[in-house]
Enzyme design. Structure first.
Site, mmCIF file in Angstrom:
data_model
loop_
_atom_site.group_PDB
_atom_site.id
_atom_site.type_symbol
_atom_site.label_atom_id
_atom_site.label_comp_id
_atom_site.label_asym_id
_atom_site.label_seq_id
_atom_site.Cartn_x
_atom_site.Cartn_y
_atom_site.Cartn_z
ATOM 1 N N LYS A 114 0.847 -1.367 -0.082
ATOM 2 C CA LYS A 114 0.058 0.137 -0.091
ATOM 3 C C LYS A 114 1.006 1.384 -0.085
ATOM 4 O O LYS A 114 0.443 2.155 -0.715
ATOM 5 C CB LYS A 114 -0.925 0.027 1.211
ATOM 6 C CG LYS A 114 -1.821 1.165 1.378
ATOM 7 C CD LYS A 114 -2.402 1.321 2.643
ATOM 8 C CE LYS A 114 -3.383 0.112 2.742
ATOM 9 N NZ LYS A 114 -4.043 0.265 4.559
ATOM 10 N N LYS A 126 3.413 -2.325 11.121
ATOM 11 C CA LYS A 126 1.975 -2.288 11.880
ATOM 12 C C LYS A 126 2.272 -2.477 13.319
ATOM 13 O O LYS A 126 2.993 -3.426 13.575
ATOM 14 C CB LYS A 126 1.001 -3.457 11.316
ATOM 15 C CG LYS A 126 -0.444 -2.787 11.454
ATOM 16 C CD LYS A 126 -0.870 -1.932 10.389
ATOM 17 C CE LYS A 126 -2.298 -1.479 10.536
ATOM 18 N NZ LYS A 126 -2.662 -0.293 9.514
ATOM 19 N N ASP A 166 -5.084 3.448 13.953
ATOM 20 C CA ASP A 166 -5.801 2.561 13.261
ATOM 21 C C ASP A 166 -7.191 2.258 14.223
ATOM 22 O O ASP A 166 -7.600 3.110 14.950
ATOM 23 C CB ASP A 166 -4.889 1.057 13.222
ATOM 24 C CG ASP A 166 -5.363 0.089 12.297
ATOM 25 O OD1 ASP A 166 -5.464 0.547 11.180
ATOM 26 O OD2 ASP A 166 -5.808 -0.972 12.660
#
Length: 461
Positions: A114, A126, A166
Site C-alpha cells: 500500500k 504495523k 488504526d
C-alpha cells in the site's frame, strides 16, 4: 503455475503456523506476481519472494498498567517492522482484544505494498495491543498508552518507524502516546502521525482515508465515462473511514442508505445527508456511542440490532452487515478483515452491484472477490483504495520535517492527485482484454515492483 504457488504457500504456512490471515494476504500477492518473478532471472536469483514474505523484525512486549480501582492489568504489545526497502516503516497501531502477532503480520505485509503505491518513501509496518479502550476512562486509556509507548519508543522515530492510528486508536490515544514519546525521546518530530492540528498534525488527516477511498471509486467510474453521481451506496463500519466515505459520496452527488457498527445496522432509504451525518459524527466521535442512538434521533430510519430474532429461522441471526439487506450500486466495506463473504457478494451482485471498493484492510474473503471478478464488476483492493490515509500521514511527516503547515486545500489536492496516480498504476499493471481492469492484480504487481526493485538494488540485507 498454481501448483508452484501452492508449493510456495505450503512453505509459508509451515514457517508461520496458525496465522490464516497472513497466509491469505501472502497468497493474494504471490498469485499476482509469481509469473513476473519467474520471468525475471535477477529476482529469482535474489530469492525476492522468499525474502519479501519474511518480516525484518517483530517486537513483542509486556504492557502493565493500573486501572481506576488501583488494580494492575497486563496486556501484550507488538510492532511488526516488515519491510524498509523504500523508507522508514510506516503503519498504524491497533488496540483491540483480537490483536495478535498473526493479524499484525498480515496488516504489515499489506501495508508494505500500500505504501509503495503512494509513491512516497515509506516502508511497511504495523503494531498494536490486545487492549480494548471501550468502556475505559480517559485516565485508564492514558495510563495504558503511556506504558505502551514507554517500551515502543525504543524502536520508533521519524527516520526509523513512524506509527499512526488504526482501529480504536484515534486522536485521544495518539495524543497520549505522542506526549510520552516526546518526553522519553526528548524531541518533537514526525515519529508519530495523526497528531492534532496545531501540535504537529496535518489538516485533512482525519478525512484522508475515507476521502481517498471515494476518490478512487470516482476514478474507477470516470474511466468508464460515469461517476458516483446518483449512485446508491452502502458502507460498513461507522468509524473514521466509513463516515468520511459518506461525507465525500454526498459531495460527489451519491447517496448512502446503509451503515453499520457493533450495535447493528442502519437503513435510511432517504439517504444519510450532511445534516444526519453531522448527528452521526457527534454520536460516534464525541459521545462515543453507537448507531442505536442514531435510530432514536431519526425514527424513519430502520435499525436492525446486531443480533435479532428471525421468526422464519426461529433463531437469533446476525444483522451486522448491510450487504444482504439493501440494493445498492456501490459497496464500501470499511470495517475489518474478511467481513464480506461469498453469500454477501452473491446478494450484492444479484441486486445490481456496479463496484465493490474496499475501505478497510482485506475486508473481502477470496471467494467473495472471485465472484465479483467472475461477474465483471469493478473491484478495488484495500491496498489501493485505502491508501489515502497513509499518504496523508506521509504528507504530515513532510510538514513536520520542514516545520511548516499546509492548508487543507493543499493537502486535499495532493491527496486527490496521489489517489489518481494509484488508480493509474492499477490500470497500467492490471489491464486485460476488452478494456477490463483487474485492479487487484494491478495493485499487487505495481506495489511489488516498487519494493522488489529497491530490494535488488540494496543487496542481501
Amino acid at each position: 503455475m498454481s501448483q508452484v504457488v501452492d508449493a510456495f504457500m505450503q512453505d509459508v504456512i509451515k514457517r508461520n503456523p496458525g496465522e490464516p490471515e497472513f497466509h491469505q494476504a501472502v497468497r493474494e500477492v504471490i498469485e499476482s506476481v509469481y509469473p513476473m518473478v519467474e520471468a525475471n532471472p535477477a529476482m529469482k536469483a535474489a530469492n525476492i519472494l522468499g525474502r519479501i514474505v519474511e518480516p525484518e523484525r517483530i517486537i513483542s512486549f509486556r504492557v502493565p498498567w493500573v486501572d481506576d480501582k488501583g488494580q494492575i492489568q497486563v496486556n501484550r504489545g507488538y510492532r511488526v517492522q516488515f519491510n524498509s526497502a523504500l523508507g522508514p516503516y510506516k503503519g498504524g497501531i491497533r488496540f483491540h482484544p483480537d490483536v495478535s502477532q498473526g493479524t499484525l503480520k498480515f496488516l504489515a505485509f499489506e501495508q508494505t505494498f500500500k505504501n509503495a503505491l503512494t509513491g512516497l518513501p515509506l516502508g511497511g509496518g504495523k503494531g498494536g495491543a490486545d487492549f480494548d479502550p471501550r468502556g475505559k476512562s480517559d485516565a485508564e486509556v492514558m495510563r495504558f498508552c503511556q506504558s505502551f509507548m514507554a517500551e515502543l519508543f525504543r524502536y520508533v522515530g521519524q527516520e526509523t518507524d513512524s506509527p499512526a492510528g488504526d482501529i480504536n486508536v484515534g486522536g485521544r490515544e495518539i495524543g497520549y502516546m505522542f506526549g510520552m514519546y516526546k518526553k522519553l525521546a526528548n524531541e518533537f518530530s514526525g515519529a508519530i502521525t495523526g497528531k492534532g492540528v496545531g501540535w504537529g498534525g496535518s489538516r485533512m488527516r482525519t478525512e484522508a482515508t475515507g476521502y481517498g477511498v471515494t476518490y478512487f471509486a470516482e476514478e474507477m467510474f470516470n474511466r468508464k465515462g460515469d461517476s458516483l453521481k446518483g449512485k446508491v451506496c452502502a458502507v460498513s463500519g461507522a468509524g473514521n473511514v466509513g463516515l468520511h466515505v459518506i461525507e465525500m459520496v454526498n459531495k460527489l452527488g451519491g447517496k448512502v442508505i446503509a451503515i453499520n457498527d457493533l450495535a447493528g445496522l442502519i437503513i435510511d432509504d432517504e439517504g444519510i445527508d450532511n445534516e444526519k451525518l453531522a448527528v452521526m459524527k457527534d454520536i460516534i466521535f464525541n459521545k462515543r456511542q453507537l448507531l442505536d442512538e442514531y435510530a432514536k434521533r431519526f425514527p424513519k430510519a430502520k435499525f436492525i440490532p446486531n443480533e435479532f430474532a428471525d421468526a422464519e429461522k426461529k433463531k437469533l441471526v446476525k444483522g451486522y452487515s448491510p450487504w444482504q439487506h439493501v440494493k445498492v450500486d456501490v459497496a464500501f466495506p470499511c470495517s475489518r478483515q474478511n467481513e464480506l463473504v461469498l453469500e454477501d457478494a452473491q446478494a450484492l451482485l444479484k441486486n445490481g452491484l456496479k463496484a465493490l471498493v474496499e475501505g478497510a484492510n482485506m475486508p473481502c474473503t477470496p471467494d467473495a472477490i472471485k465472484a465479483v471478478h467472475a461477474a465483471k464488476v469493478m473491484f478495488s483492493p484495500g491496498k489501493a483504495s485505502n491508501a489515502g490515509g497513509v499518504a496523508t500521514s506521509g504528507l504530515e511527516m513532510s510538514q513536520n520535517a520542514g516545520h511548516i503547515y499546509w492548508s487543507a486545500e493543499e493537502v486535499n489536492t495532493r491527496l486527490h492527485q496521489i489517489m489518481k496516480e494509484i488508480h493509474g498504476l492499477c490500470v497500467q499493471y492490471g489491464g486485460e482484454e476488452g478494456g477490463v481492469v483487474n485492479y487487484e492484480r494491478g495493485a499487487n504487481v505495481a506495489g511489488f515492483m516498487q519494493v522488489a526493485k529497491a530490494m535488488l538494488a540494496q543487496g542481501v540485507v
